[in-house]
Design a protein around this motif. Structure first.
Motif, PDB file in Angstrom:
ATOM      1  N   LEU A 148       2.571   5.578   7.471  1.00 17.30           N
ATOM      2  CA  LEU A 148       1.534   5.025   8.339  1.00 17.30           C
ATOM      3  C   LEU A 148       0.301   4.628   7.529  1.00 17.30           C
ATOM      4  N   ILE A 149      -0.106   5.472   6.575  1.00 18.38           N
ATOM      5  CA  ILE A 149      -1.264   5.159   5.733  1.00 18.38           C
ATOM      6  C   ILE A 149      -0.977   3.935   4.871  1.00 18.38           C
ATOM      7  N   SER A 150       0.224   3.867   4.285  1.00 17.88           N
ATOM      8  CA  SER A 150       0.648   2.762   3.418  1.00 17.88           C
ATOM      9  C   SER A 150      -0.456   2.403   2.424  1.00 17.88           C
ATOM     10  N   HIS A 151      -0.842   3.371   1.630  1.00 11.00           N
ATOM     11  CA  HIS A 151      -2.040   3.259   0.805  1.00 11.00           C
ATOM     12  C   HIS A 151      -1.919   2.166  -0.262  1.00 11.00           C
ATOM     13  N   ASN A 152      -3.004   1.406  -0.429  1.00  7.33           N
ATOM     14  CA  ASN A 152      -3.122   0.468  -1.548  1.00  7.33           C
ATOM     15  C   ASN A 152      -3.615   1.182  -2.792  1.00  7.33           C
ATOM     16  N   HIS A 153      -4.293   2.317  -2.590  1.00  8.30           N
ATOM     17  CA  HIS A 153      -4.836   3.138  -3.671  1.00  8.30           C
ATOM     18  C   HIS A 153      -4.594   4.585  -3.280  1.00  8.30           C
ATOM     19  N   ILE A 154      -4.263   5.432  -4.248  1.00 12.15           N
ATOM     20  CA  ILE A 154      -3.912   6.830  -3.969  1.00 12.15           C
ATOM     21  C   ILE A 154      -5.037   7.554  -3.240  1.00 12.15           C
ATOM     22  N   GLN A 155      -6.275   7.115  -3.415  1.00 15.40           N
ATOM     23  CA  GLN A 155      -7.392   7.744  -2.714  1.00 15.40           C
ATOM     24  C   GLN A 155      -7.202   7.708  -1.209  1.00 15.40           C
ATOM     25  N   GLN A 156      -6.666   6.597  -0.677  1.00 17.41           N
ATOM     26  CA  GLN A 156      -6.529   6.434   0.760  1.00 17.41           C
ATOM     27  C   GLN A 156      -5.584   7.463   1.364  1.00 17.41           C
ATOM     28  N   ALA A 157      -4.587   7.904   0.617  1.00 15.79           N
ATOM     29  CA  ALA A 157      -3.674   8.934   1.104  1.00 15.79           C
ATOM     30  C   ALA A 157      -4.293  10.321   0.997  1.00 15.79           C
TER      31      ALA A 157
ATOM     32  N   LEU B 271      -3.136   9.319 -12.085  1.00 11.47           N
ATOM     33  CA  LEU B 271      -2.287   9.207 -10.900  1.00 11.47           C
ATOM     34  C   LEU B 271      -1.764   7.792 -10.684  1.00 11.47           C
ATOM     35  N   PHE B 272      -2.405   6.779 -11.287  1.00 12.76           N
ATOM     36  CA  PHE B 272      -1.865   5.426 -11.083  1.00 12.76           C
ATOM     37  C   PHE B 272      -0.538   5.236 -11.812  1.00 12.76           C
ATOM     38  N   GLU B 273      -0.149   6.175 -12.658  1.00 14.13           N
ATOM     39  CA  GLU B 273       1.152   6.097 -13.323  1.00 14.13           C
ATOM     40  C   GLU B 273       2.277   6.671 -12.458  1.00 14.13           C
ATOM     41  N   SER B 274       1.934   7.380 -11.389  1.00 13.83           N
ATOM     42  CA  SER B 274       2.955   7.947 -10.503  1.00 13.83           C
ATOM     43  C   SER B 274       3.487   6.861  -9.569  1.00 13.83           C
ATOM     44  N   HIS B 275       4.685   7.077  -9.054  1.00 13.73           N
ATOM     45  CA  HIS B 275       5.265   6.132  -8.099  1.00 13.73           C
ATOM     46  C   HIS B 275       4.941   6.610  -6.689  1.00 13.73           C
ATOM     47  N   SER B 276       3.643   6.618  -6.375  1.00 12.04           N
ATOM     48  CA  SER B 276       3.203   7.158  -5.088  1.00 12.04           C
ATOM     49  C   SER B 276       3.664   6.298  -3.921  1.00 12.04           C
ATOM     50  N   GLU B 277       3.924   5.006  -4.159  1.00 12.21           N
ATOM     51  CA  GLU B 277       4.359   4.117  -3.080  1.00 12.21           C
ATOM     52  C   GLU B 277       5.683   4.561  -2.461  1.00 12.21           C
ATOM     53  N   SER B 278       6.525   5.266  -3.206  1.00 16.36           N
ATOM     54  CA  SER B 278       7.830   5.679  -2.687  1.00 16.36           C
ATOM     55  C   SER B 278       7.924   7.184  -2.463  1.00 16.36           C
TER      56      SER B 278
ATOM     57  N   ARG C  10      -3.029  -2.930   9.354  1.00 15.17           N
ATOM     58  CA  ARG C  10      -4.102  -2.003   8.999  1.00 15.17           C
ATOM     59  C   ARG C  10      -5.397  -2.789   8.883  1.00 15.17           C
ATOM     60  N   VAL C  11      -6.436  -2.265   9.500  1.00 14.65           N
ATOM     61  CA  VAL C  11      -7.762  -2.858   9.367  1.00 14.65           C
ATOM     62  C   VAL C  11      -8.652  -1.797   8.745  1.00 14.65           C
ATOM     63  N   LEU C  12      -9.051  -2.013   7.501  1.00 21.14           N
ATOM     64  CA  LEU C  12      -9.894  -1.073   6.785  1.00 21.14           C
ATOM     65  C   LEU C  12     -11.344  -1.528   6.856  1.00 21.14           C
ATOM     66  N   ASN C  13     -12.252  -0.562   6.999  1.00 24.01           N
ATOM     67  CA  ASN C  13     -13.676  -0.855   7.183  1.00 24.01           C
ATOM     68  C   ASN C  13     -13.849  -1.758   8.404  1.00 24.01           C
ATOM     69  N   LEU C  14     -13.422  -1.225   9.523  1.00 24.44           N
ATOM     70  CA  LEU C  14     -13.357  -1.984  10.771  1.00 24.44           C
ATOM     71  C   LEU C  14     -14.694  -2.618  11.154  1.00 24.44           C
TER      72      LEU C  14
ATOM     73  N   GLU D  42     -15.278  -2.436  -0.370  1.00 27.55           N
ATOM     74  CA  GLU D  42     -14.841  -3.740   0.132  1.00 27.55           C
ATOM     75  C   GLU D  42     -15.249  -3.924   1.590  1.00 27.55           C
ATOM     76  N   PRO D  43     -15.509  -5.157   2.002  1.00 28.76           N
ATOM     77  CA  PRO D  43     -15.779  -5.423   3.422  1.00 28.76           C
ATOM     78  C   PRO D  43     -14.501  -5.281   4.247  1.00 28.76           C
ATOM     79  N   ARG D  44     -14.591  -5.635   5.515  1.00 32.66           N
ATOM     80  CA  ARG D  44     -13.434  -5.528   6.404  1.00 32.66           C
ATOM     81  C   ARG D  44     -12.220  -6.214   5.777  1.00 32.66           C
ATOM     82  N   SER D  45     -11.096  -5.492   5.780  1.00 31.29           N
ATOM     83  CA  SER D  45      -9.872  -6.010   5.164  1.00 31.29           C
ATOM     84  C   SER D  45      -8.704  -5.771   6.108  1.00 31.29           C
ATOM     85  N   ILE D  46      -7.857  -6.783   6.270  1.00 32.71           N
ATOM     86  CA  ILE D  46      -6.701  -6.697   7.166  1.00 32.71           C
ATOM     87  C   ILE D  46      -5.428  -6.850   6.337  1.00 32.71           C
ATOM     88  N   TYR D  47      -4.512  -5.904   6.513  1.00 38.96           N
ATOM     89  CA  TYR D  47      -3.232  -5.917   5.806  1.00 38.96           C
ATOM     90  C   TYR D  47      -2.105  -5.950   6.838  1.00 38.96           C
TER      91      TYR D  47
END
Length: 679
Positions: free
Chosen positions: A45-54, A109-116, A640-644, A667-672
């Motif tokens: 559900l989070i589907s993070h673009n950056h590990i911080q978001q998770a 942590l950016f070397e980890s395969h956190s996406e999977s 996903r709408v970040l920074n709504l 970042e300003p409002r972002s839609i994914y």
């Protein structure tokens, strides 16, 4: 307990198995530590673009996002930066450290395969008994998916995602499932991002190949993970409240900056289950990393190249001495060869002093061989039906063999002296250093009633000095006489779980000594002291049909506790900079239909000081995010709408004597939008 599941139930909670607090899988309620688990459903559900978001949904975790995939860590600590920061939080994948002892990378942590990842497990607080050096403030362990999942079934899937600033991501999974107790799996993730700021995009590729087999009672899981990152880097923007200016927040004063990083890890987990004689687990592994980046944040903007090659073994044996006493005995060993080169290609700009003391050419070029060995033991004593005691201890020896490949001393590459007293960079003579540390722990759990548990834990963690702190010296310092950082911790908590309500409330206190820092004369010192006290709450409440509230709240005070002075200001008692007292994550979920999930997320970042003297501060911020997911048997559509509310904020605020207030703008409002299919 911070377990994120789409629909909570006591049965689901009790069946959650974790491996981070023990070499062997156990139920999540069998530990006296503060342990949070992010489930596969939550990560999807989070589907993070950056590990911080998770990780921001874990109490006590407050990563500060930088540009691209960069970040600064924070786990029951201030946001850690500068000397002594790297390696205070241990990052793992399948219980194997991403970096070798003594060779950490603050962005590792950016070397980890956190996406999977199928889950992320976080120990909050010292975990040195099991993991040794670097597990001082805690552990972040990413657990990769098994072949065939828990059901052992074949799986194939494709996911694509698009977002602002030319952001695109694709993920492909091919899984044969388990056939005749054997199978293979491949996960591929490809990401490109043009970047919100000028010249700040990145491209990243990750692949994980896995083979799993069971024969003659022996389970073998072999995994190869490779990652590559090519990033254009944007630094701070300067000026009081500069992040509030949209045009300024897009600027990048360092368009030449970059980071290229490559890593490969190969491991094989061998589990031998001897029902009467216990369980034996052996995990040999190989690791290699290479990185190049421009030090755009320093005068001269030197190019740094570093890398490491490691071979290691983690071994554990679980056995029972009696019906109520279980013991784990283990041994970890690792050998690493690391190198670092720093080369300045262009003349230094600025004052006469800077131009003279920061010369062209190589500043450092050295190799370090490191060997560590660590026996440990953990025991679990079930005293009664309600009381359980846990105890353990680890002894670790870490040895460095440093080889300087340049002229020693404080000269240019060809031996010339610098003016103004000498060059900034000082290269020690060849030397050997060793560090020995003990890490004990003692814990207890008490079951008041089914689904209600009290726990207490006393633990000590440590962090051996890293190679760069020992051998990358400056000014008059020819030898870094550093000791291992140590932290002593006590925590008390209560957790409950039932069909509608789950929570974990923890109070903790920690004291650190031998804190490594760089003083005003650019000397690496290790006589710092800090204290850390706080409370954390993780709560999940299904207050109505199809409605659920989840919260992750933290309040803490991190203070200097030594006689250091900075620019005439005594730091003792001051709040550590980049350490908000309060921060939290609050999520309201609504499931209008079985296949639809929606979530509104509120992120709170409290006010914090940006300098040790406590004379400059960032006011904090509040953000709203919205997520929606529609899922059928084969298809999943997500938005996903970040920074709504399109709020201007800073991912990180800092203060420098040279530039004043400075920020990484948010970042300003972002839609994914994303779509995935499986078959």
């Amino acid at each position: 307990m911070s377990v994120c599941l789409p629909v909570f139930s006591q049965e689901a909670y009790l069946e959650s198995l974790v491996v981070t607090a023990s070499p062997f899988e156990k139920n999540i309620g069998e530990y006296p530590e503060s342990l949070s688990v992010l489930s596969a459903e939550h990560l999807e559900l989070i589907s993070h673009n950056h590990i911080q978001q998770a990780l921001q949904s874990v109490p006590g975790v407050n990563l500060a996002r930088g540009n691209g995939q960069e970040y600064l860590p924070s786990l029951r600590s201030p946001v850690l930066s500068g000397a002594g920061a790297c390696g205070s939080v241990l990052s793992l994948e399948d219980s194997i450290p991403l970096r070798a002892k003594g060779f950490c990378n603050i962005n590792e942590l950016f070397e980890s395969h956190s996406e999977s990842a199928r889950s992320i497990e976080v120990i909050r607080g010292p975990a040195g008994t099991l993991y040794g050096s670097n597990a001082m403030h805690g552990v972040i362990n990413l657990i990769s998916p098994e072949v065939g999942g828990r059901e052992g079934l074949p799986f194939r899937g494709v996911a694509i995602e698009a977002g602002p600033h030319d952001y695109y991501r694709a993920h492909v999974t091919l899984d044969s499932g388990l056939r005749n107790n054997s199978g293979v799996r491949a996960d591929l993730s490809l990401t490109t991002d043009g970047g919100y700021r000028d010249a700040s995009g990145f491209a990243q590729q990750k692949i994980a190949l896995q083979h799993q087999a069971l024969f003659d009672g022996v389970q073998v899981r072999t995994r190869l993970a490779v990652s590559n990152l090519n990033q254009e880097t944007a630094g701070y923007i300067n000026g009081e409240n500069a992040y509030r200016e949209r045009s300024l927040s897009r600027e990048n004063s360092n368009p030449e900056a970059f980071r290229d990083a490559y890593s490969v890890r190969l491991s094989s987990q061998i589990l031998m289950d001897r029902s009467k004689g216990g369980q034996l687990q052996l995990t040999p592994y190989l690791r290699k990393t290479d990185m190049r980046f421009l030090q755009h944040y320093l005068p001269g903007q030197a190019l740094e190249e570093n890398g490491q090659e490691s071979i290691g073994l983690r071994g554990s044996y679980l056995f029972a001495l009696s019906d109520d006493l279980e013991v784990i005995a283990g041994l970890d060993a690792e050998f690493t060869r690391g190198h670092l080169r720093e080369l300045q290609k262009n003349p230094t700009e600025g004052s006469d002093f800077l131009r003279e003391t920061i010369p062209l050419g190589k500043h450092y070029d050295y190799q370090v061989d490191a060997f560590s060995v660590a026996p440990f033991t953990l025991a679990t004593w079930t005293m009664t039906d309600t009381w359980t005691l846990y105890g353990g201890v680890r002894f670790e020896s870490l040895q460095y063999d440093y080889n300087n490949k340049m002229l020693s001393g404080r000269t240019t590459e060809d031996g010339r002296s610098c003016g103004f007293g000498g060059c900034r960079f000082n290269r020690p003579e060849d030397r050997k250093d060793s560090f020995q540390n003990l890490s004990p722990k003692l814990g207890a759990t008490y079951d008041f009633a089914p689904g209600l548990q009290f726990f207490a834990n006393i633990a000590q963690g440590y962090r051996a000095p890293q190679a760069t702190e020992l051998y990358r010296l400056q000014r008059e310092q020819t030898v870094a006489e550093l000791d291992s950082e140590e932290v002593s911790s006590i925590e008390l908590g209560v957790r409950a779980f039932n069909n509608r309500l789950s929570y974990e409330f923890v109070a903790y206190g920690m004291r650190k000594r031998n804190v490594i820092f760089r003083d005003t004369e650019y000397f690496n010192q290790s006589n710092g002291k800090t204290s850390h006290r706080g409370v954390e709450l993780a709560l999940g409440y299904a207050f109505a049909q199809n409605w659920r509230l989840e919260t992750s709240s933290s309040y803490a005070e991190h203070r200097y506790r030594d006689k250091r002075e900075l620019q005439g200001v005594l730091l003792n008692g001051n709040l550590v900079d980049s350490a908000p007292r309060a921060f939290g994550n609050y999520r309201l979920q609504w499931l209008p239909r079985q296949e639809i999930t929606t979530e509104l997320e509120w992120l709170h970042q409290g006010r914090y000081y940006t300098d040790p003297q406590n004379q400059h501060a960032y006011s904090g911020h509040n953000l709203l995010n919205f997520r929606a997911q529609w899922k059928t048997d084969r298809w999943t559509l997500s938005a996903r709408v970040l920074n709504l509310t399109n709020k201007a904020y800073a991912e990180r605020a800092d203060y420098s004597d040279f530039t004043g207030d400075r920020y990484f703008p948010g970042e300003p409002r972002s839609i994914y939008l994303s779509a995935s299919s499986e078959w």
